[in-house]
Design a protein around this motif. Structure first.
Motif, PDB file in Angstrom:
ATOM      1  N   ALA A   1     129.294 102.493  44.374  1.00 26.64           N
ATOM      2  CA  ALA A   1     129.979 101.968  45.553  1.00 26.64           C
ATOM      3  C   ALA A   1     129.979 102.989  46.687  1.00 26.64           C
ATOM      4  N   PRO A   2     129.705 102.550  47.919  1.00 23.54           N
ATOM      5  CA  PRO A   2     129.770 103.468  49.063  1.00 23.54           C
ATOM      6  C   PRO A   2     131.182 104.030  49.228  1.00 23.54           C
ATOM      7  N   THR A   3     131.253 105.248  49.696  1.00 26.16           N
ATOM      8  CA  THR A   3     132.528 105.913  49.947  1.00 26.16           C
ATOM      9  C   THR A   3     132.493 106.512  51.347  1.00 26.16           C
ATOM     10  N   ALA A   4     133.623 107.048  51.776  1.00 26.14           N
ATOM     11  CA  ALA A   4     133.665 107.689  53.090  1.00 26.14           C
ATOM     12  C   ALA A   4     132.706 108.876  53.150  1.00 26.14           C
ATOM     13  N   GLU A   5     132.591 109.591  52.036  1.00 18.82           N
ATOM     14  CA  GLU A   5     131.696 110.747  52.003  1.00 18.82           C
ATOM     15  C   GLU A   5     130.236 110.342  51.803  1.00 18.82           C
ATOM     16  N   ARG A   6     130.028 109.234  51.067  1.00 17.08           N
ATOM     17  CA  ARG A   6     128.673 108.753  50.795  1.00 17.08           C
ATOM     18  C   ARG A   6     128.597 107.271  51.150  1.00 17.08           C
ATOM     19  N   PRO A   7     128.505 106.921  52.452  1.00 21.21           N
ATOM     20  CA  PRO A   7     128.525 105.501  52.849  1.00 21.21           C
ATOM     21  C   PRO A   7     127.251 104.739  52.512  1.00 21.21           C
ATOM     22  N   LEU A   8     126.210 105.443  52.097  1.00 15.70           N
ATOM     23  CA  LEU A   8     124.952 104.798  51.708  1.00 15.70           C
ATOM     24  C   LEU A   8     124.546 105.358  50.353  1.00 15.70           C
ATOM     25  N   ARG A   9     124.395 104.466  49.379  1.00 19.93           N
ATOM     26  CA  ARG A   9     124.060 104.882  48.020  1.00 19.93           C
ATOM     27  C   ARG A   9     122.763 104.200  47.584  1.00 19.93           C
ATOM     28  N   ALA A  10     122.036 104.845  46.696  1.00 22.52           N
ATOM     29  CA  ALA A  10     120.754 104.314  46.224  1.00 22.52           C
ATOM     30  C   ALA A  10     120.758 104.220  44.703  1.00 22.52           C
ATOM     31  N   LYS A  11     119.983 103.260  44.185  1.00 18.11           N
ATOM     32  CA  LYS A  11     119.875 103.056  42.743  1.00 18.11           C
ATOM     33  C   LYS A  11     118.458 102.595  42.418  1.00 18.11           C
ATOM     34  N   ALA A  12     117.923 103.049  41.304  1.00 21.75           N
ATOM     35  CA  ALA A  12     116.599 102.630  40.831  1.00 21.75           C
ATOM     36  C   ALA A  12     116.754 102.026  39.451  1.00 21.75           C
ATOM     37  N   ARG A  13     115.966 100.975  39.167  1.00 21.77           N
ATOM     38  CA  ARG A  13     116.041 100.312  37.862  1.00 21.77           C
ATOM     39  C   ARG A  13     114.722  99.599  37.587  1.00 21.77           C
ATOM     40  N   LEU A  14     114.184  99.771  36.396  1.00 15.64           N
ATOM     41  CA  LEU A  14     112.951  99.089  35.998  1.00 15.64           C
ATOM     42  C   LEU A  14     113.316  97.785  35.303  1.00 15.64           C
ATOM     43  N   LEU A  15     112.776  96.666  35.807  1.00 14.22           N
ATOM     44  CA  LEU A  15     112.998  95.360  35.198  1.00 14.22           C
ATOM     45  C   LEU A  15     111.692  94.854  34.606  1.00 14.22           C
ATOM     46  N   GLU A  16     111.745  94.411  33.358  1.00 12.75           N
ATOM     47  CA  GLU A  16     110.572  93.828  32.740  1.00 12.75           C
ATOM     48  C   GLU A  16     110.341  92.410  33.280  1.00 12.75           C
ATOM     49  N   HIS A  17     109.134  91.895  33.063  1.00 10.98           N
ATOM     50  CA  HIS A  17     108.773  90.546  33.489  1.00 10.98           C
ATOM     51  C   HIS A  17     109.787  89.527  32.961  1.00 10.98           C
ATOM     52  N   LEU A  18     110.287  88.675  33.848  1.00  9.35           N
ATOM     53  CA  LEU A  18     111.245  87.614  33.560  1.00  9.35           C
ATOM     54  C   LEU A  18     112.662  88.118  33.254  1.00  9.35           C
ATOM     55  N   ALA A  19     112.937  89.401  33.443  1.00  9.09           N
ATOM     56  CA  ALA A  19     114.298  89.900  33.252  1.00  9.09           C
ATOM     57  C   ALA A  19     115.184  89.421  34.405  1.00  9.09           C
ATOM     58  N   ASP A  20     116.418  89.055  34.071  1.00  6.40           N
ATOM     59  CA  ASP A  20     117.388  88.573  35.059  1.00  6.40           C
ATOM     60  C   ASP A  20     118.568  89.526  35.134  1.00  6.40           C
ATOM     61  N   ILE A  21     119.038  89.794  36.346  1.00 10.40           N
ATOM     62  CA  ILE A  21     120.341  90.418  36.555  1.00 10.40           C
ATOM     63  C   ILE A  21     121.301  89.297  36.910  1.00 10.40           C
ATOM     64  N   GLN A  22     122.349  89.142  36.145  1.00  8.61           N
ATOM     65  CA  GLN A  22     123.238  87.990  36.252  1.00  8.61           C
ATOM     66  C   GLN A  22     123.944  87.937  37.607  1.00  8.61           C
ATOM     67  N   PRO A  23     124.378  86.726  38.019  1.00  9.80           N
ATOM     68  CA  PRO A  23     125.067  86.590  39.314  1.00  9.80           C
ATOM     69  C   PRO A  23     126.305  87.487  39.392  1.00  9.80           C
ATOM     70  N   HIS A  24     126.475  88.127  40.549  1.00  6.95           N
ATOM     71  CA  HIS A  24     127.608  89.007  40.781  1.00  6.95           C
ATOM     72  C   HIS A  24     127.822  89.163  42.290  1.00  6.95           C
ATOM     73  N   ARG A  25     128.877  89.810  42.673  1.00  8.23           N
ATOM     74  CA  ARG A  25     129.179  90.047  44.086  1.00  8.23           C
ATOM     75  C   ARG A  25     129.898  91.383  44.195  1.00  8.23           C
ATOM     76  N   HIS A  26     129.896  91.956  45.411  1.00  7.88           N
ATOM     77  CA  HIS A  26     130.641  93.183  45.650  1.00  7.88           C
ATOM     78  C   HIS A  26     131.037  93.250  47.120  1.00  7.88           C
ATOM     79  N   ASP A  27     131.894  94.203  47.443  1.00  5.06           N
ATOM     80  CA  ASP A  27     132.507  94.279  48.766  1.00  5.06           C
ATOM     81  C   ASP A  27     131.673  95.051  49.778  1.00  5.06           C
ATOM     82  N   TRP A  28     130.482  95.450  49.410  1.00  8.01           N
ATOM     83  CA  TRP A  28     129.615  96.184  50.312  1.00  8.01           C
ATOM     84  C   TRP A  28     128.274  95.466  50.417  1.00  8.01           C
TER      85      TRP A  28
END
Length: 269
Positions: free
Chosen positions: A16-43
């Motif tokens: 989650a972004p913070t006052a000190e780090r307002p921009l955050r990055a993430k890397a993730r390898l997804l295999e063919h047909l992999a799904d990340i389930q529905p979700h939401r967040h405040d940023w």
């Protein structure tokens, strides 16, 4: 056929972004047909793949994007991600104050410049709490973050979203078409699979989506074709994979839909 894998949202609050780090990055390898389930967040979130095409679903639209495109997701919007092929997924989380205005309040597809691609790859992807940084490293990171924001403000929006219906039964059919767009060639076969009459299915598309079945399917096929073209597939292979009997029939559909031949459309898109 490859089996589907479904994953939770991988604790996005850890990035989650913070006052000190307002921009955050993430890397993730997804295999063919992999799904990340529905979700939401405040940023806000920017999602794209360094390699491999992905599909991003929201409540109202789906976006099919090759590595040269990204999907902008405003705060609070429910979304899910599917890897159309193995994907090196990259995600940016941004505090809502970084990119304000009406244009950033809705989901859309953005062009990813070569510079933006390299900048995102250079950002550290440390979850909370991030490790201590040396002064030089912190200064470098802040400089990269500012360049990322500048490139995002310059990024060209692209009309590549495909609308999705609210009706559960029709949405199930649309999802099947998204997964295998070339399985059936026309309205009659898709209607039979869903248990509709062709007339009823045609009416539902106009009532739920404000468009004809043929127009909606053309947009879907164009989105899939763009991902195939980005991987260097020849026109004959793209046409066959999308269910067309010949490259000329596929070319006629693209020209009729966007007013230009596929070679020009793919180059400009």
């Amino acid at each position: 056929m490859a089996s589907r894998q479904s994953f939770p949202a991988f604790a996005p609050e850890r990035f989650a972004p913070t006052a000190e780090r307002p921009l955050r990055a993430k890397a993730r390898l997804l295999e063919h047909l992999a799904d990340i389930q529905p979700h939401r967040h405040d940023w806000a979130q920017l999602v794209f793949s360094m390699t491999g095409a992905v599909r991003v679903n929201t409540e109202a639209s789906t976006y099919i994007v090759p590595p040269s495109r990204a999907v902008w997701i405003p705060p609070g919007l429910v979304h899910a991600v599917t890897a159309i092929e193995q994907a090196d997924l990259r995600t940016l989380y941004l505090g809502p104050e970084l990119l304000a205005g009406d244009a950033w309040a809705v989901g859309r597809v953005l062009e990813v410049s070569p510079l933006l691609r390299e900048l995102v790859a250079a950002l550290p992807g440390d979850p909370d709490p991030p490790p201590p940084e040396a002064p030089d490293d912190a200064q470098r990171r802040r400089g990269i973050e500012q360049l990322v924001l500048m490139e995002l403000r310059r990024a060209r929006p692209l009309a590549l979203g495909v609308a999705l219906p609210q009706d559960a039964r029709l949405r199930k059919l649309c999802e099947a078409m998204l997964r295998e767009p070339g399985r059936h060639a026309g309205l009659d076969d898709w209607a039979a699979e869903a248990g509709y009459s062709p007339r009823t299915l045609s009416r539902l598309f106009r009532e739920q989506l404000g468009t004809s079945f043929a127009q909606w399917r053309s947009q879907l096929l164009l989105a899939h074709a763009l991902t195939l073209a980005a991987r260097g597939r020849p026109m004959s292979h793209i046409a066959a994979e999308l269910g067309y009997a010949s490259a000329s029939a596929f070319t006629a559909m693209v020209t009729r839909t966007v007013g230009m031949p596929p070679s020009r459309f793919f180059a400009e898109a």
